[in-house]
Design a protein around this motif. Structure first.
Motif, PDB file in Angstrom:
ATOM      1  N   ARG A   1       0.832  -1.215   0.000  1.00 43.79           N
ATOM      2  CA  ARG A   1       0.000   0.000   0.000  1.00 43.79           C
ATOM      3  C   ARG A   1       0.868   1.268   0.000  1.00 43.79           C
ATOM      4  N   SER A   2       2.058   1.178   0.617  1.00 49.64           N
ATOM      5  CA  SER A   2       2.904   2.370   0.713  1.00 49.64           C
ATOM      6  C   SER A   2       3.385   2.846  -0.655  1.00 49.64           C
ATOM      7  N   TYR A   3       3.388   1.942  -1.641  1.00 49.74           N
ATOM      8  CA  TYR A   3       3.773   2.343  -3.005  1.00 49.74           C
ATOM      9  C   TYR A   3       2.680   3.182  -3.682  1.00 49.74           C
ATOM     10  N   GLN A   4       1.438   3.024  -3.210  1.00 47.67           N
ATOM     11  CA  GLN A   4       0.285   3.772  -3.761  1.00 47.67           C
ATOM     12  C   GLN A   4       0.136   3.574  -5.267  1.00 47.67           C
ATOM     13  N   LEU A   5       0.412   2.347  -5.709  1.00 50.91           N
ATOM     14  CA  LEU A   5       0.304   2.046  -7.145  1.00 50.91           C
ATOM     15  C   LEU A   5      -0.926   1.189  -7.453  1.00 50.91           C
ATOM     16  N   LEU A   6      -1.141   0.174  -6.612  1.00 49.43           N
ATOM     17  CA  LEU A   6      -2.261  -0.739  -6.843  1.00 49.43           C
ATOM     18  C   LEU A   6      -3.515  -0.220  -6.146  1.00 49.43           C
TER      19      LEU A   6
ATOM     20  N   ASN B   1       8.679   8.608   0.634  1.00 49.16           N
ATOM     21  CA  ASN B   1       9.764   8.115   1.483  1.00 49.16           C
ATOM     22  C   ASN B   1       9.369   6.764   2.062  1.00 49.16           C
ATOM     23  N   ILE B   2       9.700   5.702   1.307  1.00 47.86           N
ATOM     24  CA  ILE B   2       9.318   4.358   1.750  1.00 47.86           C
ATOM     25  C   ILE B   2      10.499   3.399   1.621  1.00 47.86           C
ATOM     26  N   ASP B   3      10.388   2.316   2.394  1.00 50.95           N
ATOM     27  CA  ASP B   3      11.348   1.221   2.277  1.00 50.95           C
ATOM     28  C   ASP B   3      10.791   0.257   1.237  1.00 50.95           C
ATOM     29  N   CYS B   4      11.659  -0.385   0.450  1.00 48.33           N
ATOM     30  CA  CYS B   4      11.153  -1.217  -0.647  1.00 48.33           C
ATOM     31  C   CYS B   4      10.384  -2.440  -0.141  1.00 48.33           C
ATOM     32  N   GLY B   5      10.711  -2.939   1.046  1.00 57.40           N
ATOM     33  CA  GLY B   5      10.012  -4.112   1.574  1.00 57.40           C
ATOM     34  C   GLY B   5      10.305  -5.373   0.785  1.00 57.40           C
ATOM     35  N   CYS B   6      11.461  -5.383   0.124  1.00 57.80           N
ATOM     36  CA  CYS B   6      11.795  -6.507  -0.762  1.00 57.80           C
ATOM     37  C   CYS B   6      11.999  -7.813   0.012  1.00 57.80           C
ATOM     38  N   PHE B   7      12.546  -7.723   1.214  1.00 57.27           N
ATOM     39  CA  PHE B   7      12.786  -8.922   2.030  1.00 57.27           C
ATOM     40  C   PHE B   7      12.032  -8.800   3.352  1.00 57.27           C
ATOM     41  N   GLY B   8      10.758  -8.458   3.257  1.00 57.83           N
ATOM     42  CA  GLY B   8       9.942  -8.237   4.449  1.00 57.83           C
ATOM     43  C   GLY B   8      10.028  -6.791   4.893  1.00 57.83           C
TER      44      GLY B   8
ATOM     45  N   ALA C   1       6.701   3.273   5.506  1.00 55.10           N
ATOM     46  CA  ALA C   1       7.399   4.563   5.573  1.00 55.10           C
ATOM     47  C   ALA C   1       8.834   4.395   6.069  1.00 55.10           C
ATOM     48  N   SER C   2       9.723   5.201   5.494  1.00 51.26           N
ATOM     49  CA  SER C   2      11.132   5.151   5.891  1.00 51.26           C
ATOM     50  C   SER C   2      11.722   6.554   5.809  1.00 51.26           C
ATOM     51  N   ALA C   3      12.509   6.913   6.822  1.00 51.91           N
ATOM     52  CA  ALA C   3      13.135   8.237   6.820  1.00 51.91           C
ATOM     53  C   ALA C   3      14.335   8.273   5.878  1.00 51.91           C
ATOM     54  N   ASP C   4      14.873   7.095   5.583  1.00 48.92           N
ATOM     55  CA  ASP C   4      16.093   7.032   4.783  1.00 48.92           C
ATOM     56  C   ASP C   4      15.954   5.986   3.662  1.00 48.92           C
ATOM     57  N   PRO C   5      15.146   6.301   2.633  1.00 46.82           N
ATOM     58  CA  PRO C   5      14.974   5.324   1.543  1.00 46.82           C
ATOM     59  C   PRO C   5      16.248   5.179   0.706  1.00 46.82           C
ATOM     60  N   SER C   6      16.471   3.961   0.209  1.00 42.40           N
ATOM     61  CA  SER C   6      17.693   3.720  -0.591  1.00 42.40           C
ATOM     62  C   SER C   6      17.286   3.335  -2.011  1.00 42.40           C
ATOM     63  N   TYR C   7      16.653   4.293  -2.711  1.00 43.84           N
ATOM     64  CA  TYR C   7      16.114   4.005  -4.042  1.00 43.84           C
ATOM     65  C   TYR C   7      17.193   3.644  -5.052  1.00 43.84           C
ATOM     66  N   LEU C   8      18.283   4.392  -5.054  1.00 41.93           N
ATOM     67  CA  LEU C   8      19.332   4.153  -6.057  1.00 41.93           C
ATOM     68  C   LEU C   8      19.943   2.760  -5.883  1.00 41.93           C
ATOM     69  N   ALA C   9      20.294   2.416  -4.644  1.00 39.88           N
ATOM     70  CA  ALA C   9      20.903   1.111  -4.373  1.00 39.88           C
ATOM     71  C   ALA C   9      19.930  -0.018  -4.719  1.00 39.88           C
TER      72      ALA C   9
END
Lengths: 63, 177
Positions: free
Chosen positions: B45-50, B106-113, B117-125
């Motif tokens: 839901r945090s992605y607000q895409l679906l 500002n979200i965490d990808c949640g790729c591995f659980g 929301a995240s204060a320090d997202p790592s989009y580039l990495a």
């Protein structure tokens, strides 16, 4: 990051991927790896997924 | 002749390495998300895409799909189909992450659980990492055959026999001349 620029980039990359997909399917048919019907059906499914994803994402990003 | 033999083999072994690596990545991601569907739902839901209503079903289906795809890649079963589905999955993750970046979320990808929301997202990495995994999936689609795959055992029996009979013919011809 600019939203409009993002959508233009997304559409451009997706169009390039779909064009590469056509080339790939034709190569597979030429090399008789799988029946043409199976390959084109698979391509249609993938293309539908890509187009839906691009339209949905563009809609959300621009709205 | 010798060069093409080496190339075919090295590409096959490289494919096996890619299969195992990507398979374990997907298996790990799926196992990490499976016991926490509500947290995964929050991440989706945090992605607000679906659409809001789809998030619970997606949060349940995603880890199962990741586990199944990871297992298929590790076993080398339906390898090219599994790699195609994996590539589509990776592409959708990349689009999700980069679109969140473009929208200034500002979200965490949640790729591995986790996720949300995240204060320090790592989009580039995250994007670079996913592009690397996408490249491996594309390689598995293009390379056609990998080493130690169940596909070879179950579906390529005729091809293996053809190869064998061809080499037998050559041996017989060679011995008769």
């Amino acid at each position: 990051m600019n939203e409009v620029g993002y959508v233009i980039g997304l559409v451009a990359v997706s169009a390039a991927v779909l064009a590469l997909g056509v080339w790939f399917v034709r190569r597979e048919i030429r090399d008789e790896v799988s029946p043409a019907l199976v390959l084109w059906t698979g391509y249609a499914v993938v293309a539908a997924f890509v187009v839906f994803g691009v339209v949905r994402t563009s809609w959300v990003v621009l709205s | 002749m010798r060069t093409s033999f080496l190339n075919e083999h090295s590409l096959g072994w490289l494919g096996l390495a890619g299969r195992l690596y990507l398979g374990f990545v997907f298996l790990t991601a799926g196992i990490a998300k499976l016991p926490e569907p509500t947290i995964t739902e929050q991440a989706v839901r945090s992605y607000q895409l679906l659409p809001w209503q789809i998030a619970p079903a997606y949060a349940l289906a995603l880890p199962i799909a990741e586990i199944v795809l990871g297992g298929l890649l590790i076993l080398g079963l339906f390898t090219r189909s599994a790699a195609t589905a994996t590539a589509l999955g990776m592409a959708s993750f990349i689009v999700g992450i980069t679109s969140a970046w473009a929208r200034g979320l500002n979200i965490d990808c949640g790729c591995f659980g986790g996720g949300g929301a995240s204060a320090d997202p790592s989009y580039l990495a995250d994007t670079i990492r996913d592009l690397g995994w996408l490249a491996i999936a594309v390689y598995l689609i293009v390379v056609r055959r990998t080493k130690l795959a169940l596909d070879d055992l179950l579906f390529r029996r005729d091809a293996a026999l053809d190869d064998y009979s061809e080499s037998s013919k050559k041996t017989e011809l060679g011995s008769s001349t």
